[in-house]
Design a protein around this motif. Structure first.
Motif, PDB file in Angstrom:
ATOM      1  N   TYR A  28      16.963  -8.910 -27.494  1.00 56.08           N
ATOM      2  CA  TYR A  28      18.016  -8.948 -26.477  1.00 56.08           C
ATOM      3  C   TYR A  28      18.388 -10.397 -26.153  1.00 56.08           C
ATOM      4  O   TYR A  28      19.568 -10.732 -26.020  1.00 56.08           O
ATOM      5  N   ASN A  29      17.373 -11.253 -26.032  1.00 60.62           N
ATOM      6  CA  ASN A  29      17.640 -12.670 -25.745  1.00 60.62           C
ATOM      7  C   ASN A  29      18.374 -13.348 -26.900  1.00 60.62           C
ATOM      8  O   ASN A  29      19.252 -14.175 -26.676  1.00 60.62           O
ATOM      9  N   LYS A  71      21.964 -12.307 -26.683  1.00 59.01           N
ATOM     10  CA  LYS A  71      22.621 -13.060 -25.597  1.00 59.01           C
ATOM     11  C   LYS A  71      22.913 -14.496 -26.008  1.00 59.01           C
ATOM     12  O   LYS A  71      23.953 -15.032 -25.649  1.00 59.01           O
ATOM     13  N   PRO A 112      26.989 -14.903 -25.379  1.00 58.82           N
ATOM     14  CA  PRO A 112      26.630 -14.947 -23.955  1.00 58.82           C
ATOM     15  C   PRO A 112      27.393 -13.960 -23.071  1.00 58.82           C
ATOM     16  O   PRO A 112      27.029 -13.772 -21.921  1.00 58.82           O
ATOM     17  N   ALA A 142      23.344  -6.497 -23.609  1.00 61.24           N
ATOM     18  CA  ALA A 142      22.090  -7.239 -23.773  1.00 61.24           C
ATOM     19  C   ALA A 142      21.467  -7.538 -22.409  1.00 61.24           C
ATOM     20  O   ALA A 142      20.253  -7.383 -22.223  1.00 61.24           O
ATOM     21  N   TYR A 143      22.284  -7.932 -21.444  1.00 63.03           N
ATOM     22  CA  TYR A 143      21.779  -8.198 -20.092  1.00 63.03           C
ATOM     23  C   TYR A 143      21.287  -6.905 -19.443  1.00 63.03           C
ATOM     24  O   TYR A 143      20.231  -6.875 -18.817  1.00 63.03           O
ATOM     25  N   GLU A 167      19.124 -10.845 -14.466  1.00 64.08           N
ATOM     26  CA  GLU A 167      19.929 -10.469 -15.642  1.00 64.08           C
ATOM     27  C   GLU A 167      21.194  -9.729 -15.228  1.00 64.08           C
ATOM     28  O   GLU A 167      22.283 -10.006 -15.721  1.00 64.08           O
TER      29      GLU A 167
END
Length: 108
Positions: free
Chosen positions: A46-47, A50, A54, A59-60, A79
């Motif tokens: 997930y990071n 991102k 962004p 993902a957040y 998040e």
């Protein structure tokens, strides 16, 4: 089903090898890992998604979900707050944030 999951992981990893910046593959691989209980791998994916994109709200949202399940409510809130800054009109993220903040108040 196990074969399907294994194949999905292989396919996502192949996609990432071909194009390391393919954020959807990272995101989807994170979903698979989360469902399998491989939380650290899910968080990493997930990071990564991102960092490539962004503005990738899922993902957040997914990261917040994983953090909340781990009891890391402050990180989950952070998040979702970031996701709301990106897309203030995203009703799902706003709803998740409100629920999480309410839960945080109840446990404190």
């Amino acid at each position: 089903e196990t074969g399907d999951i294994k194949l999905a992981v292989e396919n996502y990893n192949t996609s990432i090898r071909i194009n390391p910046k393919f954020y959807d593959a990272h995101l989807n691989l994170g979903v698979v890992y989360a469902k399998q209980g491989e939380i650290d791998k899910a968080i990493e994916k997930y990071n990564t998604a991102k960092s490539i994109n962004p503005n990738l709200i899922p993902a957040y949202n997914n990261l917040a979900s994983v953090y909340a399940k781990q009891g890391r409510v402050d990180l989950a809130v952070k998040e979702l707050e970031h996701a709301v800054k990106i897309d203030p009109n995203n009703a799902s993220v706003k709803r998740n944030l409100e629920k999480l903040k309410k839960y945080k108040e109840e446990i404190n």
